[in-house]
Design an enzyme around this catalytic site. Sequence first.
Site, PDB file in Angstrom:
ATOM      1  N   SER A  11       0.839  -1.202   0.000  1.00  0.00           N
ATOM      2  CA  SER A  11       0.000   0.000   0.000  1.00  0.00           C
ATOM      3  C   SER A  11       0.875   1.255   0.000  1.00  0.00           C
ATOM      4  CB  SER A  11      -0.946  -0.034   1.197  1.00  0.00           C
ATOM      5  OG  SER A  11      -1.928   0.963   1.092  1.00  0.00           O
ATOM      6  N   ASP A  13     -10.343  -3.431  -5.176  1.00  0.00           N
ATOM      7  CA  ASP A  13      -9.726  -2.549  -4.183  1.00  0.00           C
ATOM      8  C   ASP A  13     -10.439  -1.203  -4.145  1.00  0.00           C
ATOM      9  OD1 ASP A  13      -8.021  -1.086  -2.538  1.00  0.00           O
ATOM     10  OD2 ASP A  13      -6.217  -2.014  -3.357  1.00  0.00           O
ATOM     11  N   HIS A  34      -8.237  -4.569  -1.296  1.00  0.00           N
ATOM     12  CA  HIS A  34      -6.976  -4.083  -0.739  1.00  0.00           C
ATOM     13  C   HIS A  34      -6.335  -5.132   0.158  1.00  0.00           C
ATOM     14  CE1 HIS A  34      -4.284  -0.691  -0.308  1.00  0.00           C
ATOM     15  NE2 HIS A  34      -4.231  -0.875   0.994  1.00  0.00           N
TER      16      HIS A  34
END
Length: 605
Positions: A456, A542, A579
């Site tokens: 991330s 995501d 995610h």
Amino acid sequence: MAYTLDTSGREVFSLFVKDLRTGRIMKEEQKAGVVSVEWAGDGRTLYYTEVDELLRPWRVYRRSLGSEAEDILVFEEKDASSFLDVSRTKDWTFITVNVNSKTSSEVYLIDADNPEADLQLVEERRGGIQYFVEHHQGFLYILTNRRMDGGNTRTAVGDYRLVRCSLGNPGSKYWQEIASLERGAFIEDMEIFEKHLVLYQRRGGLPRIQVLDLPSSGFESRRTLSLPQEVCTVTPGANEDFNSSVFRLTVSSPNLPETVLEYHLETGKPKVLQQEEVQGVQLPVKKRKGTRRLSDEGHTNVSELDSQAQVDRKPKVVSGKADSEATDDFHLCLLSQYECQRHEVITADGVAVPLTVVCGSGVRQDGQNPALLIGYGAYGKTLEVEWCSEHLSLLDRGWVIAFSHVRGGGELGRSWYEAGILLKKKNSFHDFIASAKYLIENKYAHRSKLGALGLSAGGLLVASAVNLQPGLFRAVILQVPFLDINNTLLDTDLPLSVHEYDEWGDPDDPEHFTNIGSYSPYDNVQEGKAYPAMLVKTGLLDSRVGYWEAAKYVARVRNLAEQDPAKLILLKTSMDSGHVSDCGRFSHLKETAYDYAFLIKMIGR
């Protein structure tokens, strides 16, 4: 039982209620788009938060089970940078409605035994000021980053402090600090019980736990609890029983398998309840023994360890002691096959960046080892060094694994975080590069066998470091990486865009736009340069970082960077996850095996 469930991987949750007497799921109570939920004291009333079209929790409703009446709107937050959640104080006295942005807080209390009661504001939100509330016998105990000056508040912010006030006077002008800490120490969290308050802290970047007695007038007497290792990760247990005289936590490190400890709140004595068994690891392991004493002032003194522990102090392992009279040793399995050390890397601007290095005890510091450097450095989040059985696969092959605790993380407090955000974000990248060079210069890693991994915002960290020095790494893995920052933040129709301005900057501000553009990975790929091998992983569902960011970035690297058939540039898109990676233990193991296969193919061993 009320619970929320996401079945898509996009972090879109629905509320379900189950009748525990019959086992029936009450379909009439099902509600889509719910993030947090909490019971009132009557066991029939639910408070829950509802999301808007951008998946931001923005409304709190009250529902009475079995009622045909419409759910009642309790609170609405229109500021797009703020999120709502509902919780309760540990003593079940109040439901709390919490309004949080990246830099501000506002808390409202609702009498848990009177669901129709009005909301009571604790303290009006102010930019930069954050606070979190607990209740104990008519007093509010508050963690806040607002500095205190003789009982009066100032606008300056810093690390979290523990203050309290009476329930009748909750405003900040009545807040009194009750647990000041020495320089270099700060509070991360608190846990409140009927007779005690537990403070989770960090000192010098390492975890520390102290216990205060309640109620008390002075709060000067506190007990510092022993931990089996200095370099470790501490995770609080559920600890739902407000009246308990013990509390639980989990401690682990790269060479200490996950261990559940129970501490007695009166004495501080620890008890080992469970330690994870490690399959496939050759024993024997070391059972370390020593004593950590508590002085009358509550400061920690480490007694002289046995001769073997003195020789092998990487990391230092000591045993717990409740007070200066009685000793209670830890008896834990520490895997002697692996070593974990904390280093300091001095950057070009003279800052000491913590670096945790893990390797097999037989690995030589000869400059021939493959190595993997991991980083994150955002949102004030600490990059934890904890037990991860998957790492053994690399460690047993002779790899070195290192964790760079760059500026922008939370390891060294608020100032460390603020030194790596907004206009100072580039400090994070330079810290990571300095850590990589340290591994090479100190012969932990071969200069052509160094890999990097970021998840991330950590993907942004690694990709930016690669743009600055493309030849430093042989291979990198970017997992759901944030790569196209200005374009994402400019699109306010995307979830989280406005919420992220406090971290990266508002791109409508020319200064912030220019600063972001100067490091955004997508915008700074160097033409004609030899880039490392890359595995870029994203998820179609995501909701935090769009899959198109990874796709655009990979296309740009393939187009601009020097072509080298020996260095693969791969894009791997999961078609059914978001995610967070694919659900299930075995799916996760397959993903990790894929990552390691890529590293080994590109780097060796």
